[in-house]
Design an enzyme around this catalytic site. Structure first.
Site, PDB file in Angstrom:
ATOM      1  CB  THR A  18      44.701  47.649  35.221  1.00 33.14           C
ATOM      2  OG1 THR A  18      44.508  47.373  33.840  1.00 33.14           O
ATOM      3  CG2 THR A  18      43.360  47.817  35.883  1.00 33.14           C
ATOM      4  NE  ARG A  22      50.044  43.855  38.170  1.00 27.99           N
ATOM      5  CZ  ARG A  22      48.804  43.522  38.411  1.00 27.99           C
ATOM      6  NH1 ARG A  22      48.187  42.678  37.603  1.00 27.99           N
ATOM      7  NH2 ARG A  22      48.163  44.006  39.442  1.00 27.99           N
ATOM      8  CB  SER A 113      48.120  41.393  41.188  1.00 28.08           C
ATOM      9  OG  SER A 113      46.849  41.050  41.632  1.00 28.08           O
ATOM     10  CG  HIS A 114      45.979  38.100  39.045  1.00 28.57           C
ATOM     11  ND1 HIS A 114      45.898  39.466  39.163  1.00 28.57           N
ATOM     12  CD2 HIS A 114      45.821  37.814  37.743  1.00 28.57           C
ATOM     13  CE1 HIS A 114      45.685  39.977  37.959  1.00 28.57           C
ATOM     14  NE2 HIS A 114      45.637  39.003  37.077  1.00 28.57           N
ATOM     15  CG  ASP A 278      45.306  38.466  44.617  1.00 27.25           C
ATOM     16  OD1 ASP A 278      45.120  38.759  45.814  1.00 27.25           O
ATOM     17  OD2 ASP A 278      45.581  39.313  43.750  1.00 27.25           O
ATOM     18  CG  ASP A 280      48.219  41.990  45.406  1.00 26.23           C
ATOM     19  OD1 ASP A 280      47.447  41.128  44.951  1.00 26.23           O
ATOM     20  OD2 ASP A 280      48.094  43.205  45.158  1.00 26.23           O
ATOM     21  CG  ASP A 282      44.506  43.047  45.397  1.00 30.60           C
ATOM     22  OD1 ASP A 282      44.611  41.884  44.962  1.00 30.60           O
ATOM     23  OD2 ASP A 282      44.940  44.051  44.792  1.00 30.60           O
ATOM     24  NE  ARG A 283      42.875  40.056  40.844  1.00 31.11           N
ATOM     25  CZ  ARG A 283      42.681  39.890  39.558  1.00 31.11           C
ATOM     26  NH1 ARG A 283      42.219  38.753  39.101  1.00 31.11           N
ATOM     27  NH2 ARG A 283      42.953  40.847  38.701  1.00 31.11           N
ATOM     28  CD  GLU A 364      37.899  46.534  39.883  1.00 28.64           C
ATOM     29  OE1 GLU A 364      38.006  46.966  38.732  1.00 28.64           O
ATOM     30  OE2 GLU A 364      38.865  46.312  40.620  1.00 28.64           O
ATOM     31  CD  GLU A 365      35.669  41.588  35.754  1.00 30.87           C
ATOM     32  OE1 GLU A 365      35.867  40.366  35.704  1.00 30.87           O
ATOM     33  OE2 GLU A 365      36.556  42.432  35.583  1.00 30.87           O
ATOM     34  CE  LYS A 377      41.650  43.560  43.136  1.00 31.86           C
ATOM     35  NZ  LYS A 377      42.319  44.631  42.356  1.00 31.86           N
ATOM     36  NE  ARG A 497      40.820  40.924  32.064  1.00 33.65           N
ATOM     37  CZ  ARG A 497      41.742  40.004  32.303  1.00 33.65           C
ATOM     38  NH1 ARG A 497      41.563  38.759  31.855  1.00 33.65           N
ATOM     39  NH2 ARG A 497      42.862  40.290  32.928  1.00 33.65           N
TER      40      ARG A 497
HETATM   41  C1  G16 Z   1      43.896  44.899  38.897  1.00 34.30           C
HETATM   42  C2  G16 Z   1      43.148  46.119  39.311  1.00 34.30           C
HETATM   43  C3  G16 Z   1      41.678  45.834  39.293  1.00 34.30           C
HETATM   44  C4  G16 Z   1      41.263  45.293  37.941  1.00 34.30           C
HETATM   45  C5  G16 Z   1      42.094  44.086  37.601  1.00 34.30           C
HETATM   46  C6  G16 Z   1      41.836  43.500  36.231  1.00 34.30           C
HETATM   47  O1  G16 Z   1      43.706  43.900  39.834  1.00 34.30           O
HETATM   48  O2  G16 Z   1      43.522  46.530  40.603  1.00 34.30           O
HETATM   49  O3  G16 Z   1      41.012  46.994  39.601  1.00 34.30           O
HETATM   50  O4  G16 Z   1      39.929  44.942  37.933  1.00 34.30           O
HETATM   51  O5  G16 Z   1      43.443  44.438  37.659  1.00 34.30           O
HETATM   52  O6  G16 Z   1      42.376  44.281  35.267  1.00 34.30           O
HETATM   53  P1  G16 Z   1      42.492  43.836  33.772  1.00 34.30           P
HETATM   54  O7  G16 Z   1      41.123  43.366  33.377  1.00 34.30           O
HETATM   55  O8  G16 Z   1      42.890  45.118  33.114  1.00 34.30           O
HETATM   56  O9  G16 Z   1      43.493  42.742  33.655  1.00 34.30           O
HETATM   57  P2  G16 Z   1      44.941  43.192  40.512  1.00 34.30           P
HETATM   58  O10 G16 Z   1      44.339  42.245  41.501  1.00 34.30           O
HETATM   59  O11 G16 Z   1      45.635  42.521  39.368  1.00 34.30           O
HETATM   60  O12 G16 Z   1      45.732  44.301  41.095  1.00 34.30           O
END
Ligand code: G16
Length: 544
Positions: A18, A22, A113-114, A278, A280, A282-283, A364-365, A377, A497
């Protein structure tokens, strides 16, 4: 400059998910693993000579070593300039801001990310294009294709550079500029929000807040902007020093992982406002006194109120949300008479709409909200947006949201995650759902009668590109929706999910806990996918 060509063999698992590639740190530490993927990117980009690259990461374990390697590879490929955040640090939104501001060719952001960090944790690498946004799918697919037939990579033989001294250095012909990671981003925030009004709110003494940086990248950004520029009391930013292992925590801003903050938001001495970001940056998670703002609601509230804020006074061109995000933002768009879009999960799908000027806000949720100010984001941006709104409206977070529900109706919403399932079980669940799609319309599960069901696909209205298999959607007669999809960001097994929502127009019924309001729908979701029965789990790992 001495450039070495090193023989290598391809890895078959370098398919970006996504958001970038990673993997566990141990995977990135394999001989040539990082180098191969960077070479695949550079091969895809083609002639890099004379171009500018932005480079930085969230400071997690391996960040500095990876930067040294990427710098030497960039030098070997002829980049003229690389801009690196001091200490190797750049939040994802700041990297996007810097790519745009300096008209760089692109940027490499090092982050998972997170996901947790440290030697046992995760590492990641994503490429952002010249618009500052995540590489679109055509590009990430091309990286993957290149990674599968690599035979060599090129790297300059040079000493490691000092990442901590601001200013210019050289690696062969290439200029390396170590820049302050916060300056450009802070300047941009100043253009968008009413800093004077926010300063007055902090000075009033009637507003108390904490920002939990979760030992991740936003610490330096939040300290500079909130405490130094806006006059929030020192200590407003908690866990503000980025650590390689995020202090052993999981830098995911939700009620489970940001519990230090959540605890301060309840009880007699609860604060007026709490927020977290989070790994990085962005959240975002936003809370009021004893009140949690669902990310989907946050997007809708921001859309409905954007015209109050300096950067958005001209109004919104349109709004977009990812498919699993609740439909609350669509209701606002309908009211404003502006376009709304439903895209697949992943920030990259907003890029074309933002570039084409079709949308101003998107979200996004998964705790992501942003606007056309960058192409990622942006956690701290969302927090500043809320603080500016609170300063403007002089009321509480809870009152702003409740007033929003009274006006537009409430979309009760919850997400249930089953993490690290056996990958085969995850796939089996999705395959079974796909197999049922044609038969579901017309079927009833208690009070829930299926009206339609599909496997979500998306045709980009700007470049006409097509993306399919983005999650199973079920719509019910009582204006409910259940969505099933597999996460694209996990590094272990499969994460299922389940997104459950129900629209409630009547303000008399707005006061329930979402888990209660959605209880029957939650049971319907289990009846449909049978995740508990198939996995032996009795409950989801995370509920948001
Ligand atoms: C990434 C993407 C987001 C996405 C999220 C969740 O976020 O940048 O657009 O909504 O993953 O993805 P999934 O449901 O596939 O785990 P981040 O903050 O991890 O970069």
């Amino acid at each position: 400059m001495n450039i070495q060509t090193i023989s290598t063999t391809p890895f078959d698992d370098q398919k970006p998910g996504t958001s970038g590639l990673r993997k566990k740190v141990a995977v990135f530490e394999r001989n040539h693993y990082l180098e191969n993927f960077v070479q695949a990117i550079f091969n895809t980009l083609g002639d890099c000579r004379g171009k500018t690259l932005v480079l930085g990461g969230d400071g997690r374990y391996l960040n500095r070593q990876a930067i040294q390697i990427i710098l030497k590879m960039a030098a070997a490929h002829g980049f003229a300039t690389v801009l690196v955040g001091q200490g190797g640090l750049l939040s994802t939104p700041a990297a996007s801001c810097i790519i745009r501001r300096y008209q760089a060719y692109g940027g490499i952001i090092l982050s998972a990310s997170h996901n947790p960090g440290g030697p046992e944790g995760d590492f990641g690498l994503k490429y952002n294009a010249s618009n500052g946004g995540p590489a679109p799918e055509q590009l990430t697919e091309a990286f993957y294709a290149r990674s599968r037939n690599l035979t060599e990579y090129r790297i300059a033989r040079a000493d490691d550079v000092d990442l901590d001294i601001l200013g210019e250095q050289r690696i062969g012909e290439m200029t390396l500029r170590i820049i302050d990671p916060v300056d450009d981003y802070a300047r941009l925030m100043q253009e968008l929000f009413d800093f004077d009004r926010i300063r007055a709110l902090f000075q009033s003494g009637r507003f108390t807040m904490r920002f939990d940086a979760m030992h991740a990248i936003t610490g330096p950004y939040a300290k500079r902007i909130l405490e130094e520029q806006l006059g929030a009391p020192s200590g407003t930013v908690m866990n503000g020093v980025p650590l390689e292992d995020f202090g052993g925590g999981h830098p995911d801003p939700n009620l489970v992982h940001a519990h230090d903050l959540a605890e301060l938001m309840y009880g007699p001495s609860a604060l007026s406002f709490g927020a977290a970001s989070d790994g990085d940056g962005d959240r975002n998670m936003v809370m009021g006194r004893e009140f949690f703002v669902t990310p989907s609601d946050s997007l809708a509230v921001l859309a409905a109120n954007a015209h109050h804020l300096p950067g958005y006074r001209a109004g919104l061109a349109g709004v977009a949300r990812s498919m699993p995000t609740s439909r609350a933002a669509d209701r606002v768009a309908g009211h404003l008479g502006i376009e709304s879009f439903e895209t697949p999960t992943g920030w990259k799908f907003f890029g074309n709409l933002l570039d084409a000027g079709r949308i101003t806000l998107c979200g996004e949720e998964s705790f992501g909200t942003g606007s056309n100010h960058v192409r990622e984001k942006d956690g701290l941006w969302a927090v500043l947006f809320w603080i500016n709104l609170l300063a403007e409206k002089r009321t509480s977070v809870a009152e702003i949201v409740r007033e929003h529900w009274r006006r537009f109706g409430r979309d009760y919403y919850t997400r249930h995650d089953y993490e690290a399932l056996d990958a085969a079980i995850g796939q089996q669940i999705m395959d079974r759902l796909v197999g049922q799609l044609e038969r579901l319309p017309g079927q009833s599960f208690g009070n829930y009668k299926v009206v339609s069901a599909d496997d979500f696909s998306y045709r980009d209205p700007v470049d006409n590109s097509y993306t399919e298999h983005q999650g199973i959607r079920l719509f019910f007669e009582n204006d409910s929706r259940i969505v099933f999809r597999l996460s694209g960001t996990g590094t272990e097994g499969a994460t299922l999910r389940i997104y459950i929502e129900r629209f409630e127009p009547d303000p008399e019924n707005h006061g329930f806990d979402p888990q209660d309001a959605l209880k029957e729908a939650i049971d319907v979701a289990e009846a449909l996918c049978k995740v508990k029965a198939l996995s032996g789990r009795s409950r989801p790992d995370v509920i948001t």
